[in-house]
Design a protein around this motif. Structure first.
Motif, PDB file in Angstrom:
ATOM      1  N   THR A 177      24.361 -31.759 -28.180  1.00  0.00           N
ATOM      2  CA  THR A 177      24.737 -30.962 -27.022  1.00  0.00           C
ATOM      3  C   THR A 177      23.686 -29.907 -26.703  1.00  0.00           C
TER       4      THR A 177
ATOM      5  N   VAL B  51      26.769 -37.712 -26.589  1.00  0.00           N
ATOM      6  CA  VAL B  51      25.783 -36.818 -25.978  1.00  0.00           C
ATOM      7  C   VAL B  51      26.453 -36.120 -24.793  1.00  0.00           C
ATOM      8  N   CYS B  52      26.473 -34.796 -24.834  1.00  0.00           N
ATOM      9  CA  CYS B  52      27.125 -34.049 -23.755  1.00  0.00           C
ATOM     10  C   CYS B  52      26.342 -32.768 -23.487  1.00  0.00           C
TER      11      CYS B  52
ATOM     12  N   SER C 260      25.624 -31.891 -16.867  1.00  0.00           N
ATOM     13  CA  SER C 260      25.005 -33.216 -16.720  1.00  0.00           C
ATOM     14  C   SER C 260      25.757 -34.088 -15.726  1.00  0.00           C
TER      15      SER C 260
ATOM     16  N   PRO D  75      22.227 -36.596 -14.678  1.00  0.00           N
ATOM     17  CA  PRO D  75      22.280 -37.090 -16.061  1.00  0.00           C
ATOM     18  C   PRO D  75      20.915 -37.346 -16.694  1.00  0.00           C
TER      19      PRO D  75
ATOM     20  N   GLU E 128      20.506 -36.368 -20.400  1.00  0.00           N
ATOM     21  CA  GLU E 128      21.337 -37.204 -21.271  1.00  0.00           C
ATOM     22  C   GLU E 128      20.738 -38.599 -21.417  1.00  0.00           C
ATOM     23  N   ARG E 129      20.228 -39.136 -20.329  1.00  0.00           N
ATOM     24  CA  ARG E 129      19.623 -40.469 -20.373  1.00  0.00           C
ATOM     25  C   ARG E 129      18.413 -40.483 -21.331  1.00  0.00           C
TER      26      ARG E 129
ATOM     27  N   GLU F 268      19.664 -40.266 -24.924  1.00  0.00           N
ATOM     28  CA  GLU F 268      20.279 -41.540 -25.276  1.00  0.00           C
ATOM     29  C   GLU F 268      19.218 -42.560 -25.671  1.00  0.00           C
TER      30      GLU F 268
ATOM     31  N   CYS G 243      27.158 -42.915 -26.732  1.00  0.00           N
ATOM     32  CA  CYS G 243      27.672 -42.760 -25.373  1.00  0.00           C
ATOM     33  C   CYS G 243      27.330 -41.378 -24.840  1.00  0.00           C
ATOM     34  N   THR G 244      27.189 -41.286 -23.510  1.00  0.00           N
ATOM     35  CA  THR G 244      26.893 -40.019 -22.850  1.00  0.00           C
ATOM     36  C   THR G 244      28.100 -39.562 -22.042  1.00  0.00           C
ATOM     37  N   SER G 245      28.162 -38.268 -21.777  1.00  0.00           N
ATOM     38  CA  SER G 245      29.282 -37.746 -20.996  1.00  0.00           C
ATOM     39  C   SER G 245      29.221 -38.225 -19.558  1.00  0.00           C
TER      40      SER G 245
ATOM     41  N   THR H  16      34.337 -37.345 -24.297  1.00  0.00           N
ATOM     42  CA  THR H  16      33.171 -38.114 -24.756  1.00  0.00           C
ATOM     43  C   THR H  16      33.207 -38.297 -26.266  1.00  0.00           C
TER      44      THR H  16
END
Length: 700
Positions: free
Chosen positions: A88, A162-163, A167, A171, A174-175, A178, A192-194, A210
């Motif tokens: 985070t 992932v948060c 985002s 995003p 986050e991408r 990831e 996984c992402t938020s 998430t």
């Protein structure tokens, strides 16, 4: 015309239920003990039983299997999810600890909230920051992100959520993280992402949702992958579809990618079936009561429409959505049929606490070893044991002889658990357990009615589940509900409900701004809806059978929570916005008892749902189940101190007709048992529902 079959399987904590509906409207059911060591085995046994009833159909000829399961919920309740980490924004490591200030128990100052699903040592921060409009305040530190990924790899984590802050607007960060995680962690690690899970405002709810998605991800993936493999080995090679918490079916591959969507899978199926069959029987305002072997669940249907929420908590003793009681579980901000659930079922353990008070659950004996009367090694008394001692259950066996019962084991267990501790007689103890179970389950009904501004007496109670019919009438009495409906196939009704569900997919995005009243704002809103709709049509396939529904979440300026309403038209223009505002105020009045006539209304999120109904609309014309109809018999049953022990007729629902018959009655069927107390009367309507009307004043 060739007969087609639609088949469904619902796995519960005690039984696995199978329902098969032919294109001619013939419903066939099977009820087999769940097999926790290999849940697929229970499904295969049920499929073979259905195939044997059809004689000329093999499991390989079923084109689809519709599935509902409590696997995700049970993972959370039992704290048996993945070893996981959270990545985070720097400074937001403890969002899961801080949560919300509210607690569910007003008079318990030492109440402790459930522990976060991610331990603090596995909550890692990365320098990066966006503002609320998506502008970069601090660029992502890629080197720090890679170091975090390597450290997590050394910790052997099974899943990572992932948060990042804001985002949901952009995003990109986050991408990037990831991708780094996928490069550094094992291929089977669930990441996984938020933004992919919940692209909406509210930092805690988004983080919690998430995290829940990642926590259940590896378990659900293993379960569904194994299920598909075992079904194929057993001769079934059709398509597997799973019920979402929102009440629609989704392909199993998409569920594996986003498993949080099936946390309330099993309960949702029963509510969908109740709404469809309730309308067909002339009942549009219904409270569903679903009592199985492990839990009891309730939901509200108003005007023929299921009640949905996107503000839900799972775990913490009662899984529910309520503006009045929060803080007891893990937040899920996803579209979910509003189902309240408590740990009180047929297999729930009975005990006397240190204060001498009888308690029910939430511990359950499940399918193995099950209640003491199952004679499989269980020694703890349960609600089922109490109902057997009361004479409500067949003393020999359940499900047409497939589940033998040992009445003496039930008496011994209840004697040890209650009678020795309290000095009560066996019948008094058993009836006390029955009443305490009703009081416990009343919490679930109030959570979806009273706590949401609805009066239970304005609704019909529709009871199902293996134990719903035994407790429905006295529960209705306590809630001032005048009529109870027990549908055909009630004991396997969640499986039946799957047969009526549509294939469904939804997408939601944040869209925070004042409700538009000028052309530019309305055009922007319309474009956002069209973009979401295009995405869904691309994934589901565009055809004439596809129905698109648009939702908007609104609130008054300054409010912390919003309400969801359906847009009245498929396009967005000035009158549609005005109707949405009117509908919002009407819902606000129903939910909270007041409105601000001149208050500024704000948009929060928008949602598009696409659904495709079954090719052939389901219709139940005849029910075929295990066992035989049999003749009416009698047995002694106990109905409390007012009525005592009575010789009670035992019969099948098809021996009832449209002429009301006074209780007491025991309606005994393959899938379950229905109890009609002495202060009630029962009859069968044209749709073969057992209708119980409450009369008199009930138990003194």
């Amino acid at each position: 015309m060739k007969t087609e079959y639609r088949i469904a399987a619902d796995i519960g904590g005690t039984f696995t239920d199978i329902a098969c509906l032919s294109s001619e409207g013939v419903l066939m059911t099977a009820k087999v003990p769940s097999t926790p060591q290999d849940y697929a085995e229970g499904i295969l046994v049920g499929l073979r039983q259905i195939a044997a009833q059809l004689s000329h159909v093999a499991p390989s000829q079923f084109g689809q299997l519709l599935h509902a399961s409590t696997i995700a919920t049970n993972v959370i309740l039992a704290s048996k999810g993945a070893k996981m980490a959270l990545v985070t924004t720097e400074g937001f490591r403890d969002v899961l600890e801080l949560r919300r200030i509210r607690v569910p128990r007003l008079y318990e100052p030492l109440y402790r909230k459930p522990k976060p699903l991610v331990p603090r040592r596995l909550r890692r921060e990365v320098p990066e920051r966006l503002d609320a409009k998506g502008r970069v305040v601090l660029p992502l530190d890629g080197q720090a992100a890679r170091q975090v990924a390597k450290e997590l790899a050394d910790q052997d984590v099974e899943a990572v959520a992932v948060c990042f802050l804001h985002s949901y607007v952009d995003p990109a960060h986050e991408r990037q993280v990831e991708q780094i995680l996928r490069e550094e962690l094992p291929e089977d690690c669930f990441i996984c992402t938020s933004f992919d899970t919940l692209p909406q405002i509210r930092e805690y709810e988004r983080t919690s949702t998430t995290v829940v998605n990642a926590y259940v991800g590896p378990v659900v993936r293993r379960y569904l992958t194994t299920l598909v493999q075992r079904l194929q080995e057993g001769g079934f090679d059709g398509r597997l579809l799973m019920m979402q918490s929102s009440g629609g079916l989704l392909d199993v591959s998409q569920v594996i990618a986003r498993p949080v969507t099936v946390v309330e899978s099993g309960p949702a199926a029963g509510v969908v079936g109740a709404a469809r069959l309730g309308l067909a029987s002339g009942y549009s305002d219904i409270i569903t009561f679903d009592m199985g072997g492990t839990t009891a669940k309730a939901s509200l249907i108003q005007g023929g429409r299921v009640t949905a929420t996107d503000d839900y908590e799972v775990g913490g003793g009662i899984s529910m959505s309520s503006a009045l009681a929060k803080g007891g579980g893990y937040a899920l901000k996803l579209p979910i049929i509003d189902v309240s659930e408590v740990g009180a079922g047929g297999g729930s353990v009975v005990r006397v606490d240190v204060g001498g008070v009888v308690k029910i659950g939430p511990e359950s004996m499940g399918a193995m070893p099950g209640p003491a009367c199952y004679d499989r090694g269980g020694v703890h008394a349960t609600v089922t044991d109490a109902n057997l001692v009361l004479g409500y259950l067949n003393p020999k066996a359940l499900a047409a002889g497939t589940v033998p019962l040992n009445e003496q084991r039930a008496k011994d267990a209840l004697e040890a658990a209650i009678c020795v501790e309290t000095g009560m007689s066996l019948h008094e103890a058993a009836y006390g357990v029955h009443c305490v179970a009703n009081a416990t389950m009343m919490r679930a009904v109030k959570a979806v009615s009273t706590y949401r501004g609805r009066n239970p007496r304005d609704f019909t109670l529709l009871a199902f589940g293996g134990n719903g019919g035994m407790h429905a009438a006295p529960l209705a009495r306590e809630l001032n509900i005048g009529r109870v409906l027990v549908p055909p196939g009630a004991g396997v009704f969640s499986a039946v409900g799957l047969l009526f569900a549509d294939y469904e997919m939804g997408r939601t995005i944040a869209f925070a701004r004042p409700l538009p009243d000028e052309p530019t704002g309305i055009a922007a809103l319309s474009q956002a809806y069209m973009a979401l709709e295009a995405t869904i049509r691309e994934e589901m396939g565009d055809d004439e059978a596809l129905t698109i529904t648009r939702f908007v979440q609104l609130r008054y300026e300054g409010q912390g929570y919003e309400l969801s309403v359906v847009l009245s038209q498929s396009s967005v223009w000035e009158d549609v916005i005005a109707i949405a505002a009117r509908d919002f105020m009407a819902e606000h009045l129903r939910s909270y008892g007041y409105v601000h006539e001149d208050g500024q209304i704000e948009l929060v999120t928008i949602r598009v749902v696409a659904s495709r109904p079954p090719v052939r609309p389901p219709e139940i014309r005849k029910v075929v189940a295990g066992g035989t109809l049999g003749e009416e018999t009698t047995r002694m049953a106990y109905f409390g101190t007012r009525f005592g022990l009575l010789s009670t007729p035992v019969l099948h629902r098809y021996l009832l007709n449209t002429v009301p018959r006074l209780g007491p009655l025991i309606i005994e069927e393959y899938e379950g048992t229905t109890i009609v107390p002495p202060d009630c009367q029962a009859w069968r309507d044209v749709n073969n529902n057992v209708v119980i009307d409450l009369i008199g004043e009930g138990e003194a």
